[in-house]
Design an enzyme around this catalytic site. Structure first.
Site, PDB file in Angstrom:
ATOM      1  N   HIS A 172       0.793  -1.237   0.000  1.00 53.58           N
ATOM      2  CA  HIS A 172       0.000   0.000   0.000  1.00 53.58           C
ATOM      3  C   HIS A 172       0.829   1.294   0.000  1.00 53.58           C
ATOM      4  CE1 HIS A 172      -3.421   2.542   1.023  1.00 53.58           C
ATOM      5  NE2 HIS A 172      -4.220   1.491   1.099  1.00 53.58           N
ATOM      6  N   GLU A 289      -2.778  -0.298  -5.478  1.00 52.74           N
ATOM      7  CA  GLU A 289      -2.667  -1.600  -4.796  1.00 52.74           C
ATOM      8  C   GLU A 289      -3.092  -2.706  -5.755  1.00 52.74           C
ATOM      9  OE1 GLU A 289      -5.445  -1.092  -1.501  1.00 52.74           O
ATOM     10  OE2 GLU A 289      -5.237   1.018  -1.917  1.00 52.74           O
TER      11      GLU A 289
HETATM   12  C1  BGC Z   1      -9.030   1.635   0.536  1.00 50.65           C
HETATM   13  C2  BGC Z   1      -9.606   2.918   1.073  1.00 50.65           C
HETATM   14  C3  BGC Z   1      -9.037   3.167   2.439  1.00 50.65           C
HETATM   15  C4  BGC Z   1      -7.517   3.134   2.370  1.00 50.65           C
HETATM   16  C5  BGC Z   1      -6.874   3.309   3.728  1.00 50.65           C
HETATM   17  C6  BGC Z   1      -7.548   1.720   0.528  1.00 50.65           C
HETATM   18  O1  BGC Z   1      -7.014   0.517   0.075  1.00 50.65           O
HETATM   19  O2  BGC Z   1      -9.533   1.334  -0.736  1.00 50.65           O
HETATM   20  O3  BGC Z   1     -11.007   2.852   1.127  1.00 50.65           O
HETATM   21  O4  BGC Z   1      -9.490   4.389   2.944  1.00 50.65           O
HETATM   22  O5  BGC Z   1      -7.088   1.928   1.833  1.00 50.65           O
HETATM   23  O6  BGC Z   1      -7.325   2.384   4.619  1.00 50.65           O
END
Ligand code: BGC
Length: 326
Positions: A172, A289
């Site tokens: 992420h 991601e």
């Molecule tokens: C999600 C979001 C979320 C973010 C942080 C992302 O992968 O799609 O909805 O706010 O992660 O948690």
């Protein structure tokens, strides 16, 4: 290079710095988190290209999964439950009734063991016990980060379980191609996708798709991600993208390209995954991601996330950087 980064639950957390060509990447053993990616811009000035925190406390205080590995199952599982081989499994809930990015204590909060490293690679290992966050099977995961001479960071995941289970590993980083601390204006995005999974108001899909050809979600012709969203009610009201794009490519192929006009730095994302969640709702950067589709365990129309006992799960994503001279 290996250095002490901090402590978590009495365990030492280390930071590894990898180098190759013009690219430098920092990774910590907490969550296998990429804490920085450094690369020169078109003027030769080094830029930090992802958002990060300076210490362990920062990473623990956040709920934005900054730079971290997502597991065992990235994205959302509706009602934090699923049925596998006729047995219902209940997961820890961490977003209302749902499980998000692996549940309460996902892979982002685990301490990974460095098993091998050199100047341009690092291998981390984590064994998640049977029942961790409610998931069946003891899952052993290996992640290898490799910097290649063409200024790319390759991430290979491998996992095996001693019981049938489900899996969807991702990572992420919030890319800030304008430079760390800068906004994400003027970032041009390309995505090789012409459909997204159709989400409900909790951002959970139920097996359906939406055709996005010639809509604001269509990035096959590159356009600014922070552009005018008034042409789509949902997007306009929300103010950002947070969607799972279904990728057209087969095998290891280019899924996404992003470029900053300001720094001239571009990023290509090459993956063998079937989807990519793109989240532009955090001003610190744009999360890209690569992963299987959300809630796929509860949607038979989506690619199965089931990992059979003693089978091997393997997936690869490459982040390749370039700096164009004017
Ligand atoms: C999600 C979001 C979320 C973010 C942080 C992302 O992968 O799609 O909805 O706010 O992660 O948690």
């Amino acid at each position: 290079m290996k250095e002490f980064f901090g402590k978590y639950n009495g365990q030492d957390i280390y930071k590894f710095t990898l180098k190759n060509g013009q690219l430098e990447v920092d990774i910590i053993t907490l969550g296998g988190t990429i804490t920085d990616i450094r690369f020169p811009d078109k003027n030769g000035q080094t830029q930090s290209l992802i958002a990060g925190y300076k210490d362990v406390e920062g990473y623990l205080s956040c709920d934005d999964y900054r730079g971290a590995i997502l597991g065992r199952v990235a994205n959302r599982i509706e009602n934090a439950k699923f049925i596998l081989n006729g047995v219902e499994y209940n997961l820890t809930k961490n977003e209302g009734e749902n499980a998000h990015h692996g549940g309460k204590e996902g892979f982002n909060k685990k301490v990974w063991e460095p098993v091998d490293f050199g100047n341009d690679y690092l291998t981390l290992f984590f064994a998640s016990p049977d029942g961790d966050q409610g998931f069946p099977g003891r899952l052993e995961t290996i992640v290898k980060y490799t910097l290649n001479a063409d200024n790319s960071l390759r991430i290979d995941f491998n996992a095996t379980s001693d019981k049938d289970t489900i899996i969807n590993l991702s990572i992420h980083p919030y890319f800030s191609l304008n430079g760390r601390g800068e906004n994400t204006d003027g970032i041009i995005l390309y995505v090789d996708s012409d459909k997204i999974t159709l989400n409900d108001q909790n951002n959970i899909p139920h097996g359906e798709f939406t055709d996005i050809k010639n809509t604001l979600y269509d990035f096959r012709l590159p356009k600014e991600i922070n552009g005018d969203l008034s042409g789509d009610k949902v997007l306009y009201e929300r103010g950002f993208y947070d969607n799972n794009f279904v990728l057209n490519g087969e095998g290891l192929s280019k899924a996404v390209e992003m470029q900053s006009k300001k720094t001239g730095i571009s990023l290509q994302v090459i993956t063998d995954q079937k989807g990519v969640q793109i989240y532009s709702g955090n001003p610190i950067g744009i999360a890209i991601e690569t992963q299987n589709f959300p809630n796929s365990v509860n949607c038979k129309e989506y690619p199965s996330p089931i990992l059979k006992a003693n089978d091997s799960y393997n997936t690869t994503t490459i982040f390749a950087f370039n700096n164009k001279k004017d």
